[in-house]
Design an enzyme around this catalytic site. Structure first.
Site, short mmCIF file in Angstrom:
data_model
loop_
_atom_site.label_atom_id
_atom_site.label_comp_id
_atom_site.label_asym_id
_atom_site.label_seq_id
_atom_site.Cartn_x
_atom_site.Cartn_y
_atom_site.Cartn_z
N ASP A 75 43.59 47.81 38.98
CA ASP A 75 43.00 48.11 37.68
C ASP A 75 43.10 49.59 37.33
O ASP A 75 43.51 49.94 36.24
CB ASP A 75 41.52 47.71 37.64
CG ASP A 75 41.31 46.21 37.65
OD1 ASP A 75 42.28 45.47 37.43
OD2 ASP A 75 40.17 45.79 37.90
N ASP A 88 38.04 48.80 40.79
CA ASP A 88 38.25 47.42 40.37
C ASP A 88 37.09 47.04 39.46
O ASP A 88 35.92 47.15 39.85
CB ASP A 88 38.33 46.50 41.59
CG ASP A 88 39.08 45.23 41.30
OD1 ASP A 88 39.95 45.22 40.41
OD2 ASP A 88 38.82 44.23 42.00
N LYS A 90 35.02 44.28 37.48
CA LYS A 90 34.72 42.85 37.56
C LYS A 90 33.69 42.49 36.49
O LYS A 90 32.88 43.33 36.09
CB LYS A 90 34.14 42.49 38.94
CG LYS A 90 35.06 42.78 40.10
CD LYS A 90 36.28 41.90 40.05
CE LYS A 90 37.16 42.09 41.27
NZ LYS A 90 38.43 41.36 41.15
#
Length: 178
Positions: A75, A88, A90
């Protein structure tokens, strides 16, 4: 019904990542960025974390670990509170206040770190990770910072998981009839 729910979740996650890419992209005007994306609950959820993000080096970037033979699409690589991290992003419907609530996400972080640190396309090394869990209702996201020591512990677990997968795949190929 289940397929539709999964499709909706995937679509929300995709839109969240697109918005993040736009926000973190250096070309985006800061004022336009905030006006354009604040209406999204997930973006509202991460506002307090975005203030600690700087020095973006990679967004939605492919990585490849040639020796261990795996690839991925990370990411973000940026500084979080002054430390270079693989980040990352989420989304979740349920609160995930502790790293253990993120299940295998730490393994994903260290896999990306290992790949980026061995990929000649990147001129930097990353020793830390950050998993950010954002919430649709806009409640404050949970950041899970992983320092170098914790990443080393997860790296060992990742190597074991990768070895299990490689062995399983090898066994499946042996058992296939011609």
């Amino acid at each position: 019904m289940k397929v539709r729910v999964l499709r909706d979740i995937f679509s929300q996650g995709k839109r969240f990542h697109e918005a993040l890419e736009s926000i973190l992209s250096p070309q985006e005007n800061l004022k336009e960025r905030d006006e354009k994306h604040l209406q999204c609950g997930y973006i509202e959820s991460i506002q307090h974390i975005l203030k600690d993000i700087s020095g973006v080096l990679a967004l939605e970037s492919a990585v490849h670990h040639e020796t261990l033979k795996y690839t991925g699409l990370l990411d973000c690589v940026a500084e979080y509170q002054g430390k270079l991290c693989v980040i990352d992003w989420k989304t979740s419907e349920k609160p995930k206040p502790f790293l253990r609530n993120t299940y295998d996400n730490p393994l994903q972080i260290v896999a990306y770190m290992g790949a980026i640190n061995h990929d000649a396309n990147y001129s930097f090394q990353v020793q830390c990770g950050l998993i950010v869990v954002a919430y649709k209702d806009g409640s404050p996201a949970h950041p899970h910072f992983m320092d170098a020591e914790l990443c080393s512990q997860y790296w060992v677990k990742w190597l074991l998981r990768l070895e299990e997968y490689t062995e399983k795949k090898k066994n499946q190929n042996i058992q296939k009839p011609d």
